[in-house]
Design a protein around this motif. Structure first.
Motif, mmCIF file in Angstrom:
data_model
loop_
_atom_site.group_PDB
_atom_site.id
_atom_site.type_symbol
_atom_site.label_atom_id
_atom_site.label_comp_id
_atom_site.label_asym_id
_atom_site.label_seq_id
_atom_site.Cartn_x
_atom_site.Cartn_y
_atom_site.Cartn_z
ATOM 1 N N LEU B 151 0.887 -1.162 0.000
ATOM 2 C CA LEU B 151 0.000 0.000 0.000
ATOM 3 C C LEU B 151 0.928 1.215 0.000
ATOM 4 N N LEU B 152 0.827 2.037 -1.050
ATOM 5 C CA LEU B 152 1.699 3.211 -1.158
ATOM 6 C C LEU B 152 0.873 4.470 -0.910
ATOM 7 N N CYS B 153 1.296 5.261 0.046
ATOM 8 C CA CYS B 153 0.568 6.500 0.334
ATOM 9 C C CYS B 153 1.476 7.704 0.110
ATOM 10 N N ASN B 154 0.839 8.811 -0.295
ATOM 11 C CA ASN B 154 1.565 10.023 -0.654
ATOM 12 C C ASN B 154 1.695 10.934 0.583
ATOM 13 N N LYS B 155 2.909 11.045 1.097
ATOM 14 C CA LYS B 155 3.136 11.827 2.327
ATOM 15 C C LYS B 155 2.703 13.285 2.139
ATOM 16 N N LYS B 156 2.942 13.823 0.931
ATOM 17 C CA LYS B 156 2.599 15.220 0.654
ATOM 18 C C LYS B 156 1.088 15.448 0.786
ATOM 19 N N VAL B 157 0.324 14.491 0.237
ATOM 20 C CA VAL B 157 -1.138 14.601 0.291
ATOM 21 C C VAL B 157 -1.616 14.478 1.735
ATOM 22 N N SER B 270 -2.067 -0.597 -6.428
ATOM 23 C CA SER B 270 -1.920 -1.207 -7.758
ATOM 24 C C SER B 270 -0.629 -0.836 -8.467
ATOM 25 N N VAL B 271 0.200 -0.021 -7.836
ATOM 26 C CA VAL B 271 1.434 0.433 -8.496
ATOM 27 C C VAL B 271 2.649 0.123 -7.617
ATOM 28 N N THR B 272 3.820 0.297 -8.209
ATOM 29 C CA THR B 272 5.056 0.032 -7.460
ATOM 30 C C THR B 272 5.745 1.357 -7.137
ATOM 31 N N PRO B 273 6.665 1.368 -6.172
ATOM 32 C CA PRO B 273 7.389 2.609 -5.884
ATOM 33 C C PRO B 273 8.089 3.167 -7.126
ATOM 34 N N ALA B 274 8.593 2.272 -7.973
ATOM 35 C CA ALA B 274 9.299 2.733 -9.180
ATOM 36 C C ALA B 274 8.364 3.532 -10.091
ATOM 37 N N ASP B 283 11.127 10.516 -1.517
ATOM 38 C CA ASP B 283 10.953 10.837 -0.093
ATOM 39 C C ASP B 283 9.490 10.953 0.309
ATOM 40 N N ASN B 284 8.618 11.132 -0.680
ATOM 41 C CA ASN B 284 7.190 11.294 -0.355
ATOM 42 C C ASN B 284 6.415 9.987 -0.433
ATOM 43 N N ILE B 285 7.100 8.895 -0.741
ATOM 44 C CA ILE B 285 6.399 7.605 -0.834
ATOM 45 C C ILE B 285 6.432 6.920 0.530
ATOM 46 N N GLN B 286 5.262 6.699 1.092
ATOM 47 C CA GLN B 286 5.173 5.954 2.346
ATOM 48 C C GLN B 286 4.764 4.521 1.999
ATOM 49 N N VAL B 287 5.683 3.583 2.195
ATOM 50 C CA VAL B 287 5.391 2.178 1.887
ATOM 51 C C VAL B 287 4.784 1.519 3.125
ATOM 52 N N LEU B 288 3.609 0.924 2.916
ATOM 53 C CA LEU B 288 2.884 0.327 4.051
ATOM 54 C C LEU B 288 2.550 -1.129 3.751
ATOM 55 N N PRO B 289 2.287 -1.909 4.780
ATOM 56 C CA PRO B 289 1.834 -3.283 4.540
ATOM 57 C C PRO B 289 0.452 -3.261 3.885
ATOM 58 N N PRO B 290 0.043 -4.352 3.233
ATOM 59 C CA PRO B 290 -1.283 -4.362 2.607
ATOM 60 C C PRO B 290 -2.391 -4.145 3.633
ATOM 61 N N LEU B 356 12.491 0.552 -0.636
ATOM 62 C CA LEU B 356 12.473 -0.844 -1.076
ATOM 63 C C LEU B 356 12.618 -1.821 0.095
ATOM 64 N N ALA B 357 13.303 -1.386 1.155
ATOM 65 C CA ALA B 357 13.436 -2.269 2.322
ATOM 66 C C ALA B 357 12.060 -2.541 2.929
ATOM 67 N N GLU B 358 11.211 -1.496 2.988
ATOM 68 C CA GLU B 358 9.845 -1.665 3.508
ATOM 69 C C GLU B 358 9.023 -2.549 2.571
ATOM 70 N N ALA B 359 9.170 -2.266 1.263
ATOM 71 C CA ALA B 359 8.404 -3.044 0.275
ATOM 72 C C ALA B 359 8.809 -4.514 0.313
ATOM 73 N N GLU B 360 10.100 -4.764 0.524
ATOM 74 C CA GLU B 360 10.613 -6.148 0.555
ATOM 75 C C GLU B 360 9.967 -6.953 1.685
ATOM 76 N N LYS B 361 9.673 -6.263 2.789
ATOM 77 C CA LYS B 361 9.059 -6.960 3.928
ATOM 78 C C LYS B 361 7.673 -7.487 3.579
ATOM 79 N N ASN B 362 7.021 -6.843 2.598
ATOM 80 C CA ASN B 362 5.640 -7.228 2.272
ATOM 81 C C ASN B 362 5.535 -8.486 1.414
#
Lengths: 307, 412
Positions: B151-157, B270-274, B283-290, B356-362
């Motif tokens: 789950l990717l959330c936008n820190k700026k938003v 539905s998207v990846t950090p890349a 820096d604005n991508i917050q990677v979260l567990p599903p 990516l370290a956070e994403a890898e955990k998922n």
């Protein structure tokens, strides 16, 4: 005696005829040889695959596996397949709107650019531009135009209508796609009609005017009858193109919303390359070919009767 | 006359050349073997991707001088058309990159890898990875990478809305959504376009609700049961509430034209950090567990090098696959591409990269979806009905019921 005389006459006429045939063959041979590479390519890459597709429709084919002859099983499935009939319904509605639409617009534009005035060639070139534009590009641009926040929706709102994306509306999606089809096709039709218009003697129109005919009467009774061969040619061509519609629809809606724009070719593509049911996709292709052929023959019959 | 002869000669020569070209070449007859591999832009930078395979092939060639390897990088678009056509024409590659979604459809053309892979390598694969490429107890490929949708959330938003906590459950999403809408943002994005795979859109919700696509015996579908209805109702409520932009329900715009790229969406699964780095800034991508509902689960893929049955050089191809999927090569390839490792011994790859370290955990929450021959057919029946429900043409129950009827007819 009569028999002997007529035999002699036949012999006398047959020998020069043979000579003429031989001479004609010698004349034609280089031409035929020049045509041969193109003909070979046509057979290899057009006719051959079409025949192979026809054969495939009578089989059960698995990728890299065995191919089993199943006779008419795929055709039996086809006639009982709701998705096929639904796609056929969409294709027919789309064609009924797109074919006359593109011919009428082409006719109108051809009449407009028929006159000679400064810059007319530039206008003709501009109107032909959509024909050479990538269909995928056109699809992307029109997706934006018909989107929720696109210019078409904004325009409708500005004049007091309800806005919203036409591509998300099951009823309005086909008219939106027809607009795109007309935009991409009218230039070609305009060119065909323009070529025919320039062959019509101006004297005919002048005579009609002298006899008191107005512009509409001249168009209706003088120009239109002269255009019939060109219009029938366009009718056959545009029907074939409409039956095979794929690119812009695939880019703009993917067959949606909720199958409202799923044409036969999109159904064929889905079956062949998404579900990997290639024998069934070939069956849809055969059905599409037969339908296109029948429509073309009917148009041909009407054209012949009119002559 | 001379001109005619010359023209005839040219025509005959052209035809002869054409036929000769169509005839194709034969085997060279020596002991050398050539292995052809088809792969896709797994590493987005084409120059970097080509350089990786060029170096890997050179290293392999140093150990196996009699084996030539040709790596051909094809675009992702229309890859199935190209591959099916090549296999049908007996011109397929020896080795090809496939994901589990494709494997059931190509199963009849795949050479199982059980006897071709080193025992040590096989035992080094993660258990869920092995499961995701196994059909009828046969290992259908050699995994080279894995992924997991976070789950990717936008820190700026979130900052603009003044929201300090991130959503963990469906209820959190529902509770937060009105605040985002009030400030002109969408809570989540949803691509309902019929060309988009349900693996990255609806299925994660279905699984999170505790449901599944197929019944346990695989003979019927199960998405029309209570969890499916719950998942579709959740989605429809979000659309009806104005918390999801309606446009992409029918047509997915190019990402640069999407509200996601315009920093107008709070979160997406539905998207990846890349995909987002260019538009949000890393820096604005917050990677979260599903998200969690009844379960916490997401979609992930497993990319494998698969040998085709039509390969004329199976021994050489097997050597190449073993080499290309060795732990050392996998580690380099996955790090270059931003994917994760399917191999236990490589360990975590992104200790120094916070995103990516956070994403890898998922990856622990990821499933590859159903390994069913008819899974794509079923998707084709379900996706338009989901669209119909989201556009208000059908209730979620009716839409899923209609989809199940069509899908079960295919499975029958």
């Amino acid at each position: 005696m009569t028999t002997t005389a007529s035999a002699r006459e036949r012999a006398a006429t047959t020998a020069p005829a043979r000579k003429r045939a031989g001479a004609r063959w010698r004349e034609a041979r280089p031409g035929l040889l020049l045509v041969l590479p193109a003909f070979a390519l046509f057979v290899l890459f057009r006719f051959g695959p079409a025949i192979a597709g026809g054969v495939l429709s009578f089989t059960d084919y698995t990728i890299g596996g065995e191919t089993e002859w199943t006779g008419l099983a795929n055709f039996d499935r086809l006639v009982h397949d709701d998705r096929f009939w639904d796609a056929l319904r969409v294709t027919v509605i789309y064609s009924v709107l797109a074919v006359p639409g593109s011919i009428i617009v082409a006719l109108g534009m051809a009449m407009l650019v028929r006159r000679t005035f400064r810059g007319v060639r530039l206008f003709r070139s501009i109107f032909f531009l959509p024909v050479v534009t990538s269909l995928v590009l056109a699809g992307v641009i029109f997706s934006w135009i018909f989107s929720e926040d696109g210019p078409w929706s904004s325009l409708l709102r500005a004049v007091g209508f309800e806005g919203g994306s036409w591509l998300a509306d099951s009823v309005l999606v086909l008219p939106a796609l027809v607009v795109v089809s007309i935009w991409t096709r009218f230039g070609y039709g305009m060119l065909i009609i323009l070529a025919r218009l320039q062959d019509i003697p101006r004297e005919l129109e002048e005579a009609a005017h002298v006899d008191g005919a107005g512009s509409w009467q001249t168009f209706r009774h003088i120009i239109l009858p002269q255009l019939k061969p060109a219009l029938f040619f366009l009718g056959v061509l545009e029907t074939t193109v409409a039956f095979q519609a794929f690119d812009t629809i695939w880019v703009m809606t993917g067959g949606g919303p909720a199958r409202a724009s799923r044409t036969l070719v999109i159904e064929l593509y889905e079956q062949g390359f998404r579900n990997f049911d290639q024998d069934y996709a070939a069956t849809i292709g055969v059905a599409l070919f037969v339908m296109t052929l029948v429509v073309a023959l009917i148009q041909r019959l009407i054209m012949g009767r009119d002559k | 006359m001379q001109l005619r002869k010359a023209v005839s000669a040219v025509a005959v020569a052209t035809l002869t050349a054409l036929l000769a070209a169509c005839g194709g070449g034969g085997d060279s007859g020596d002991d050398k073997a050539t292995v052809t591999m088809w792969i896709y832009p797994v590493v987005v930078d084409e120059t970097q991707h080509r350089a990786y395979w060029s170096q890997t092939v050179d290293a392999f060639k140093a150990q196996n001088p009699n084996i030539d390897v040709k790596v051909e990088i094809f675009p992702w678009a229309n890859r199935d058309e190209a591959l099916t056509t090549a296999i049908a024409g007996n011109k397929g590659p020896d080795v090809v990159y496939l994901i589990p979604d494709q494997i059931p459809k190509y199963a009849t053309a795949i050479e199982p890898m059980d006897s071709h892979l080193d025992a040590a390598a096989k035992s080094d694969y993660l258990d869920n990875v092995v499961k995701s490429v196994t059909m009828d107890n046969k290992l259908m490929g050699a995994p080279i990478l894995t992924s997991a949708l976070s789950l990717l959330c936008n820190k700026k938003v979130f900052a603009a809305v003044g929201q300090t906590a991130y959503p963990k459950t469906w209820d959190d999403v529902k509770a937060m959504a009105p605040a985002f809408k009030a400030k002109g943002y969408d809570m989540i994005s949803y691509d309902g376009d019929l060309k988009t795979t349900l693996n990255v859109t609806f299925y994660p919700l279905l699984w999170q609700a505790g449901g599944d696509v197929f019944a346990a015996d695989g003979k019927s579908v199960a998405f029309d049961q209570a969890p499916g209805v719950q998942a579709l109702t959740f989605l429809k409520d979000m659309v009806d509430g104005g918390y999801i932009n309606k446009g992409p329900i029918t047509t997915t715009p190019p990402i640069e034209q999407s509200r996601l790229a315009q920093n107008k969406v709070a979160c997406s699964w539905s998207v990846t950090p890349a995909d987002l780095t260019k538009f949000w800034g890393k820096d604005n991508i917050q990677v979260l567990p599903p998200l969690t509902n009844a379960k916490q689960v997401t979609y992930g893929t497993v990319g494998s090098l698969v040998m085709l049955k039509g390969s004329k050089n199976k021994t050489a191809a097997a050597k190449w696959v073993n080499f290309a999927t060795s732990a050392a090569n996998v580690k380099t390839y996955d790090t270059a591409s931003g994917f994760f490792s399917p191999i236990k011994s490589t360990g975590a790859l992104y200790a120094n990269d916070p995103v990516l370290a956070e994403a890898e955990k998922n990856t622990q929450y990821a499933t590859v979806g159903p390994l069913q021959v008819k899974s794509r057919d079923v998707m084709g029946a379900l996706a338009p009905e989901i669209q119909a429900a989201l556009l208000g043409q059908k209730s979620p129950e009716q839409a899923l019921k209609d989809a199940a009827k069509a899908a079960n007819a295919m499975l029958g």
